[in-house]
Design a protein around this motif. Structure first.
Motif, PDB file in Angstrom:
ATOM      1  N   TYR A 132       0.848  -1.193   0.000  1.00  0.00           N
ATOM      2  CA  TYR A 132       0.000   0.000   0.000  1.00  0.00           C
ATOM      3  C   TYR A 132       0.886   1.247   0.000  1.00  0.00           C
ATOM      4  O   TYR A 132       1.883   1.314   0.745  1.00  0.00           O
ATOM      5  N   SER A 133       0.478   2.250  -0.806  1.00  0.00           N
ATOM      6  CA  SER A 133       1.300   3.453  -1.008  1.00  0.00           C
ATOM      7  C   SER A 133       1.857   4.043   0.291  1.00  0.00           C
ATOM      8  O   SER A 133       3.077   4.190   0.455  1.00  0.00           O
ATOM      9  N   GLY A 134       0.957   4.381   1.225  1.00  0.00           N
ATOM     10  CA  GLY A 134       1.413   5.060   2.440  1.00  0.00           C
ATOM     11  C   GLY A 134       2.318   4.169   3.283  1.00  0.00           C
ATOM     12  O   GLY A 134       3.229   4.660   3.968  1.00  0.00           O
ATOM     13  N   ASP A 135       2.083   2.861   3.248  1.00  0.00           N
ATOM     14  CA  ASP A 135       2.929   1.962   4.039  1.00  0.00           C
ATOM     15  C   ASP A 135       4.365   1.982   3.520  1.00  0.00           C
ATOM     16  O   ASP A 135       5.334   1.922   4.294  1.00  0.00           O
ATOM     17  N   VAL A 136       4.495   2.101   2.199  1.00  0.00           N
ATOM     18  CA  VAL A 136       5.856   2.169   1.638  1.00  0.00           C
ATOM     19  C   VAL A 136       6.489   3.530   1.971  1.00  0.00           C
ATOM     20  O   VAL A 136       7.677   3.618   2.291  1.00  0.00           O
ATOM     21  N   VAL A 137       5.651   4.581   1.952  1.00  0.00           N
ATOM     22  CA  VAL A 137       6.157   5.909   2.351  1.00  0.00           C
ATOM     23  C   VAL A 137       6.653   5.849   3.806  1.00  0.00           C
ATOM     24  O   VAL A 137       7.689   6.416   4.164  1.00  0.00           O
ATOM     25  N   GLN A 138       5.917   5.099   4.656  1.00  0.00           N
ATOM     26  CA  GLN A 138       6.359   4.951   6.051  1.00  0.00           C
ATOM     27  C   GLN A 138       7.680   4.178   6.139  1.00  0.00           C
ATOM     28  O   GLN A 138       8.568   4.507   6.933  1.00  0.00           O
ATOM     29  N   ALA A 139       7.807   3.145   5.297  1.00  0.00           N
ATOM     30  CA  ALA A 139       9.057   2.359   5.302  1.00  0.00           C
ATOM     31  C   ALA A 139      10.234   3.258   4.920  1.00  0.00           C
ATOM     32  O   ALA A 139      11.316   3.211   5.517  1.00  0.00           O
ATOM     33  N   LYS A 140       9.992   4.108   3.919  1.00  0.00           N
ATOM     34  CA  LYS A 140      11.038   5.024   3.456  1.00  0.00           C
ATOM     35  C   LYS A 140      11.429   5.993   4.590  1.00  0.00           C
ATOM     36  O   LYS A 140      12.618   6.216   4.849  1.00  0.00           O
ATOM     37  N   ALA A 141      10.417   6.531   5.292  1.00  0.00           N
ATOM     38  CA  ALA A 141      10.689   7.467   6.387  1.00  0.00           C
ATOM     39  C   ALA A 141      11.469   6.765   7.501  1.00  0.00           C
ATOM     40  O   ALA A 141      12.433   7.315   8.053  1.00  0.00           O
TER      41      ALA A 141
ATOM     42  N   MET B  29      -6.660  15.597  10.923  1.00  0.00           N
ATOM     43  CA  MET B  29      -6.491  14.792   9.705  1.00  0.00           C
ATOM     44  C   MET B  29      -5.131  15.053   9.059  1.00  0.00           C
ATOM     45  O   MET B  29      -4.474  14.120   8.581  1.00  0.00           O
ATOM     46  N   ALA B  30      -4.682  16.321   9.068  1.00  0.00           N
ATOM     47  CA  ALA B  30      -3.370  16.626   8.472  1.00  0.00           C
ATOM     48  C   ALA B  30      -2.264  15.925   9.268  1.00  0.00           C
ATOM     49  O   ALA B  30      -1.314  15.379   8.692  1.00  0.00           O
ATOM     50  N   GLU B  31      -2.422  15.904  10.588  1.00  0.00           N
ATOM     51  CA  GLU B  31      -1.401  15.247  11.413  1.00  0.00           C
ATOM     52  C   GLU B  31      -1.328  13.750  11.104  1.00  0.00           C
ATOM     53  O   GLU B  31      -0.259  13.149  11.086  1.00  0.00           O
ATOM     54  N   ILE B  32      -2.499  13.153  10.845  1.00  0.00           N
ATOM     55  CA  ILE B  32      -2.506  11.718  10.510  1.00  0.00           C
ATOM     56  C   ILE B  32      -1.773  11.515   9.180  1.00  0.00           C
ATOM     57  O   ILE B  32      -0.865  10.671   9.077  1.00  0.00           O
ATOM     58  N   THR B  33      -2.141  12.290   8.162  1.00  0.00           N
ATOM     59  CA  THR B  33      -1.443  12.145   6.869  1.00  0.00           C
ATOM     60  C   THR B  33       0.055  12.372   7.032  1.00  0.00           C
ATOM     61  O   THR B  33       0.877  11.635   6.470  1.00  0.00           O
ATOM     62  N   ASN B  34       0.434  13.366   7.827  1.00  0.00           N
ATOM     63  CA  ASN B  34       1.867  13.645   7.994  1.00  0.00           C
ATOM     64  C   ASN B  34       2.604  12.486   8.647  1.00  0.00           C
ATOM     65  O   ASN B  34       3.808  12.329   8.473  1.00  0.00           O
TER      66      ASN B  34
ATOM     67  N   GLU C 141       4.690  19.777   3.046  1.00  0.00           N
ATOM     68  CA  GLU C 141       4.921  19.928   1.609  1.00  0.00           C
ATOM     69  C   GLU C 141       5.575  18.683   1.015  1.00  0.00           C
ATOM     70  O   GLU C 141       5.250  18.261  -0.096  1.00  0.00           O
ATOM     71  N   ALA C 142       6.475  18.085   1.801  1.00  0.00           N
ATOM     72  CA  ALA C 142       7.181  16.904   1.283  1.00  0.00           C
ATOM     73  C   ALA C 142       6.187  15.798   0.940  1.00  0.00           C
ATOM     74  O   ALA C 142       6.357  15.081  -0.054  1.00  0.00           O
ATOM     75  N   ILE C 143       5.126  15.658   1.740  1.00  0.00           N
ATOM     76  CA  ILE C 143       4.134  14.601   1.461  1.00  0.00           C
ATOM     77  C   ILE C 143       3.249  15.014   0.299  1.00  0.00           C
ATOM     78  O   ILE C 143       2.944  14.208  -0.586  1.00  0.00           O
ATOM     79  N   ARG C 144       2.853  16.299   0.284  1.00  0.00           N
ATOM     80  CA  ARG C 144       1.994  16.754  -0.829  1.00  0.00           C
ATOM     81  C   ARG C 144       2.720  16.608  -2.170  1.00  0.00           C
ATOM     82  O   ARG C 144       2.105  16.388  -3.200  1.00  0.00           O
ATOM     83  N   ASN C 145       4.073  16.731  -2.123  1.00  0.00           N
ATOM     84  CA  ASN C 145       4.831  16.630  -3.376  1.00  0.00           C
ATOM     85  C   ASN C 145       5.332  15.219  -3.648  1.00  0.00           C
ATOM     86  O   ASN C 145       6.027  14.981  -4.635  1.00  0.00           O
ATOM     87  N   ASP C 146       5.012  14.276  -2.752  1.00  0.00           N
ATOM     88  CA  ASP C 146       5.470  12.897  -2.966  1.00  0.00           C
ATOM     89  C   ASP C 146       4.474  12.217  -3.916  1.00  0.00           C
ATOM     90  O   ASP C 146       3.303  12.038  -3.572  1.00  0.00           O
ATOM     91  N   PRO C 147       4.907  11.826  -5.116  1.00  0.00           N
ATOM     92  CA  PRO C 147       3.964  11.247  -6.072  1.00  0.00           C
ATOM     93  C   PRO C 147       3.369   9.919  -5.603  1.00  0.00           C
ATOM     94  O   PRO C 147       2.332   9.482  -6.108  1.00  0.00           O
TER      95      PRO C 147
END
Ligand code: SPD
Length: 365
Positions: free
Chosen positions: A239-248, A300-305, A322-328
């Motif tokens: 899932y997209s966000g899970d991979v973003v979390q792995a990267k972080a 909600m923004a804090e959750i997305t962040n 911004e880093a998340i908004r710009n993450d494709p």
């Protein structure tokens, strides 16, 4: 799983004085996806309302559905995906929302509300929470070591071509453990409709998986986050966000391990996860308070962040990093969005057929 201030207290309170706890509305039982909330969200809600939250997690719609269809799940808030929502509404699993108790409803993105109304006419039973895609999480160093500089990381060929999968085997491949998400992915790759119920199409999808089955290390829908972050996997269908979390997490650990997310050019499945109240919830007032709290732009923004998934709250967008908004991966650009397909909503009887086929894939026979 996160630990929360009053959660343990609530668990023991429920265990010893279950009936007393059920009689008041100062308890709320939430069943959400794992890794899908900010570390502080539940504590803030408890502090503001005096309601004690019992917070449990699952990592597949199949698990959630089994609990819901068995009846008396005991939960006041659950988070099904839109692909499971329509049939569950028809089966009477949810109660209608009382929108007079949700003044923050106005913050929702109206385009997304219209999209999810296909599963829930009039948005009567559920609130869109987060949305995302199912793509490829990968370790670019390991993948290029195995397949060379031209590794097709922007194509499902990376995994579905047996010669590629065989070369990636030693550094580790994982697949989501969900028939209703993985079989449509193979159908789409083969050029069949993602909602096909044609036994021949399903047989071909199964065959595709069988050819690469020996190269797959495991099937699991959440473990890949830490394995990608630690460098113990080189490719995960995730899932997209899970991979973003792995990267972080990999970056926080010093950046020695690199993780990237790709939405393959052939397209990928997309989902909306929805917040709903089961028909037999005992703490309906508290459930509405929690939903209204989640609809606050700052919350909600804090959750997305923290979780890296895009949310459905238009008013929260300016507060998202911004880093998340710009993450494709989290917010795909328009041309990529156009390649996504909705994970199909299949009737329960056909979902069982898919689960049987998927079990064969997992067993490799
Ligand atoms: N860790 C949170 C994962 C949420 C994924 N929901 C996906 C549903 C896909 N049908």
């Amino acid at each position: 799983m996160k630990s929360f201030g009053r959660t343990l207290l609530a668990v023991s309170f429920l265990g010893v004085f279950g009936t007393i706890a059920q009689a008041n509305d100062k308890v709320l039982r939430v069943y959400n996806w794992s890794d899908y909330i900010a570390p502080d969200t539940v504590r803030k809600f408890e502090d503001e309302t005096g309601i004690s939250v019992v917070y449990d997690v699952f990592d597949s719609n199949e698990t959630l559905e089994a609990r819901l269809l068995a009846g008396k799940s005991g939960y006041d808030i659950v988070v099904p995906s839109n692909s499971f929502l329509a049939k569950q509404i028809k089966a009477g699993v949810y109660q209608p929302l009382d929108k007079s108790k949700l003044p923050n409803w106005k913050n929702l993105n109206t385009t997304l509300l219209n999209n999810v109304a296909a599963s829930d006419p009039g948005n009567a039973h559920a609130v869109p929470y987060m949305w995302g895609s199912i793509g490829i999480g990968f370790n670019p160093d390991k993948v290029r070591q195995a397949l060379g500089a031209d590794a097709p990381v922007n194509s499902w060929d990376l995994l579905f071509k047996p010669e590629n999968a065989a070369k990636l085997k030693s550094c580790g491949i994982s697949f989501l453990d969900s028939a209703t998400e993985m079989l449509p992915l193979a159908l789409h790759y083969l050029g069949y409709p993602v909602n096909s119920q044609d036994p021949q199409h399903l047989a071909k999808a199964q065959e595709l998986f069988m050819k690469i089955r020996p190269s797959v290390a495991y099937f699991h829908s959440s473990k890949y986050i830490s394995d990608l972050a630690n460098g113990n996997l080189c490719v995960a269908v995730g899932y997209s966000g899970d991979v973003v979390q792995a990267k972080a997490r990999a970056e926080e650990a010093g950046g020695m391990v690199k993780v990237e997310y790709s939405i393959p050019k052939e397209g990928a499945g997309s989902f909306y996860d929805m917040v709903a109240i089961p028909h037999d919830a005992e703490h309906v007032e508290a459930a509405h308070q929690f939903i209204n709290f989640l609809l606050r732009p700052d919350i909600m923004a804090e959750i997305t962040n923290n979780v890296g998934y895009s949310n459905a709250n238009a008013a929260a967008t300016p507060l998202v990093d911004e880093a998340i908004r710009n993450d494709p991966g989290s917010y795909p650009p328009e041309p990529v969005l156009a390649t996504l397909y909705a994970i199909p909503d299949q009737p329960i009887s056909f979902a069982r057929v898919m689960t049987r086929d998927w079990t064969r894939v997992k067993l490799g026979k």
